[in-house]
Design a protein around this motif. Structure first.
Motif, PDB file in Angstrom:
ATOM      1  N   TRP A  70      -7.960  -8.659   6.088  1.00  0.00           N
ATOM      2  CA  TRP A  70      -6.723  -8.261   5.419  1.00  0.00           C
ATOM      3  C   TRP A  70      -6.577  -8.972   4.075  1.00  0.00           C
ATOM      4  O   TRP A  70      -6.031  -8.419   3.117  1.00  0.00           O
ATOM      5  N   PHE A 116      -8.590  -7.061   1.728  1.00  0.00           N
ATOM      6  CA  PHE A 116      -7.902  -5.816   1.404  1.00  0.00           C
ATOM      7  C   PHE A 116      -6.777  -6.065   0.411  1.00  0.00           C
ATOM      8  O   PHE A 116      -6.597  -5.294  -0.543  1.00  0.00           O
ATOM      9  N   CYS A 167     -11.261  -0.494   4.347  1.00  0.00           N
ATOM     10  CA  CYS A 167      -9.995  -0.275   5.033  1.00  0.00           C
ATOM     11  C   CYS A 167     -10.047   1.113   5.668  1.00  0.00           C
ATOM     12  O   CYS A 167      -9.823   2.124   5.004  1.00  0.00           O
ATOM     13  N   ILE A 174      -6.502  -1.217  12.060  1.00  0.00           N
ATOM     14  CA  ILE A 174      -7.468  -1.196  10.966  1.00  0.00           C
ATOM     15  C   ILE A 174      -8.506  -2.295  11.113  1.00  0.00           C
ATOM     16  O   ILE A 174      -9.710  -2.039  11.160  1.00  0.00           O
ATOM     17  N   TYR A 175      -8.049  -3.543  11.212  1.00  0.00           N
ATOM     18  CA  TYR A 175      -8.965  -4.675  11.269  1.00  0.00           C
ATOM     19  C   TYR A 175      -8.897  -5.449  12.584  1.00  0.00           C
ATOM     20  O   TYR A 175      -9.506  -6.512  12.709  1.00  0.00           O
ATOM     21  N   HIS A 213       0.821  -1.202   0.000  1.00  0.00           N
ATOM     22  CA  HIS A 213       0.000   0.000   0.000  1.00  0.00           C
ATOM     23  C   HIS A 213       0.859   1.257   0.000  1.00  0.00           C
ATOM     24  O   HIS A 213       0.599   2.215  -0.743  1.00  0.00           O
TER      25      HIS A 213
END
Length: 515
Positions: free
Chosen positions: A214, A217, A257, A206-207, A142
């Motif tokens: 994930w 994502f 996300c 985030i998760y 990312h």
């Protein structure tokens, strides 16, 4: 705005406040091979989580200074969501291709170097089959995608014989997809064997340690990459999209996300500091469409106006920050509202574009997928009236500057409507699709900017000021850190050959090949 603080460098005390927990100063101190050996770090269960948090903070930089320097002043402004209200930016900035040399160094010093450092530590402390290592691959992907989409070829270290050498954007994209594919497989095997089990919850902002999310994502990021390279490598792009969808991408806003970092970066830059205000382009589109999401995106200006959202022309010669802050709309965010970095809405629009390109198995017709993207965006923002919006034949409004403002009135640059028209030609369909995708991507300016460069949509206003000979409305890239010319001279020279043009704002990136 705290640019002067950044130029001087953050102190370790400031880092302790911004990174939180045990991550502060890790890239400067406490390195394995330094004062603390690997055995000690592992025994305390200290290092892996710390470096994972460090990598997460650089990959999703919500910390106020990193957010402003690497996303707000770059993607948010070039993506035409926001523009500057700070008169100190008026003559030197990315929007009009005149950013100071110190600004060009931010991507390298604040994201690339710390992200590479954190990942190297994780790699040294784990095996390639470990969950942490593969989670780190996703976060690094990312970060690296955003970096290469800013400037093009970057020194990501793909060649172990020349770690400071610049890698082509094509090679970087292929490497990132390979990392995402590998990581997804490893995490999938774990989640299948351990359903519902969460890992490293405290380190995952985030998760919350839910690796099943994930995986989605990772596949979604892969689909984003596939669409980005659609015009540059169509066959490979289609293959990547097929693989991503087969493994499962984000389909519901519940899996977006999103990270909650307090205080949120956009809150600091727009609300508290007042450096960023709405841009005229999003004013034209949202007001023209009477978009129900306006109040969720922007606050009404302090000075009473004829509409809820009042934007300022990108590149306008703002002369007084206090006055501009009252005239134009700030972001409608709070210090603890979550920030979305990749959404289900984006994925539905990606699928719609794949279908438009003739790719099979996107999950529906172009119209169905397009409308699903709009609906998911409305769901994400808690907006009502989506069915009426999808039938709307309203067009973008002529732009009217605020009374006493710093720009000028501009006629609308597009006549595209929200309502799908199956009889329209492919280019008109693409404009409609990308315009709605752009609205749904808000406030992820990095992706908005990439869509403008990749497709030419949405159409945006011309800059109202002289731009040193540039004829483009939006920068194609950000020039490299000028220090690279001396500290990495040979590799910098080779990078220009890979880039295929001058190290300026006009040279196009590898994936900008739409005819």
């Amino acid at each position: 705005m705290k640019i002067n603080h950044i130029a001087k460098g953050l102190s370790l005390a400031a880092l302790a406040l911004t990174l939180g927990s045990c991550t502060s100063g890790f890239e400067e101190i406490n390195r394995p091979g330094g004062n603390l050996d690997k055995e000690t770090l592992q025994r305390d269960n200290y290092s892996i989580s710390s470096f994972l948090i460090q990598l997460q903070n650089r990959s999703f930089p919500e910390q106020e200074n990193w957010y402003q320097t690497n996303f707000d002043l770059v993607g948010n402004y070039l993506g035409r969501y926001f523009t500057y209200a700070n008169d100190g930016f008026s003559s030197k900035n990315f929007t009009i291709f005149t950013a100071p040399n110190s600004w060009l160094a931010w991507a390298n010093s604040e994201v690339l170097v710390p992200a590479k450092s954190a990942f190297a530590e994780i790699e040294a402390l784990s095996d390639k089959g470990d969950l942490n290592y593969n989670w780190a691959l996703i976060m690094r992907a990312h970060a690296f995608l955003a970096l290469t989409d800013k400037s093009g070829p970057m020194p990501f270290g793909l060649d172990p014989k020349n770690p400071e050498g610049y890698n082509s954007q094509e090679d970087i994209y292929k490497a990132l997809v390979n990392d995402l594919t590998t990581a997804s497989k490893v995490l999938k095997a774990y989640t299948l064997a351990n359903p519902g089990v969460k890992v490293n919850e405290a380190a995952d902002k985030i998760y919350g340690g839910d690796f099943a999310k994930w995986i989605k994502f990772a596949n979604s990021l892969k689909l984003r990459i596939a669409i980005r390279m659609r015009y540059a490598a169509p066959e490979l792009a289609q293959q990547y999209a097929k693989e991503a969808l087969a493994e499962g991408v984000i389909e519901s806003s519940a899996d977006n996300c999103a990270i909650t970092y307090i205080p949120r970066g956009l809150y600091k830059t727009s609300v508290e500091w007042g450096d960023s205000r709405a841009c005229a382009d999003i004013d034209s589109y949202m007001n023209g469409y009477e978009d129900p999401r306006i109040s969720a995106y922007f606050a009404e200006p302090e000075t009473k106006a004829d509409r809820k959202l009042v934007g300022c022309l990108a590149g306008a010669n703002v002369k007084n920050k206090a006055a501009a802050d009252k005239l134009y709309s700030a972001a409608a965010v709070t210090k603890n509202s979550p920030s979305v970095w990749l959404s289900a809405a984006e994925m539905w629009f990606c699928r719609a574009e794949g279908a438009l390109a003739g790719w099979p198995n996107m999950g529906g017709s172009v119209k169905e997928l397009y409308e699903r993207g709009v609906k998911e965006s409305f769901t994400q923002w808690g907006a009502t009236g989506v069915e009426a919006y999808l039938q709307s034949e309203k067009t973008p409004a002529n732009y009217k500057d605020a009374v006493g403002g710093y720009g000028k009135d501009m006629p609308a640059v597009s006549t595209i409507t929200p309502k799908w028209d199956e009889a329209a030609d492919v280019e008109v369909k693409l404009e409609r699709l990308i315009t709605q995708k752009w609205l749904a991507l808000f406030p992820n300016g990095q992706e908005a900017w990439s869509e403008i460069r990749r497709t030419g949509y949405p159409k945006v206003f011309a800059l109202p000021v002289a731009t040193s000979g540039y004829t483009i409305h939006v920068a194609n890239r950000i020039p490299y850190d000028v220090n690279e010319r001396t500290r990495n001279q040979a590799n910098y020279a080779a990078a220009l050959t890979i880039l295929g043009g001058a190290d300026d704002y006009a040279t196009k990136l590898w994936w900008q090949q739409k005819k």
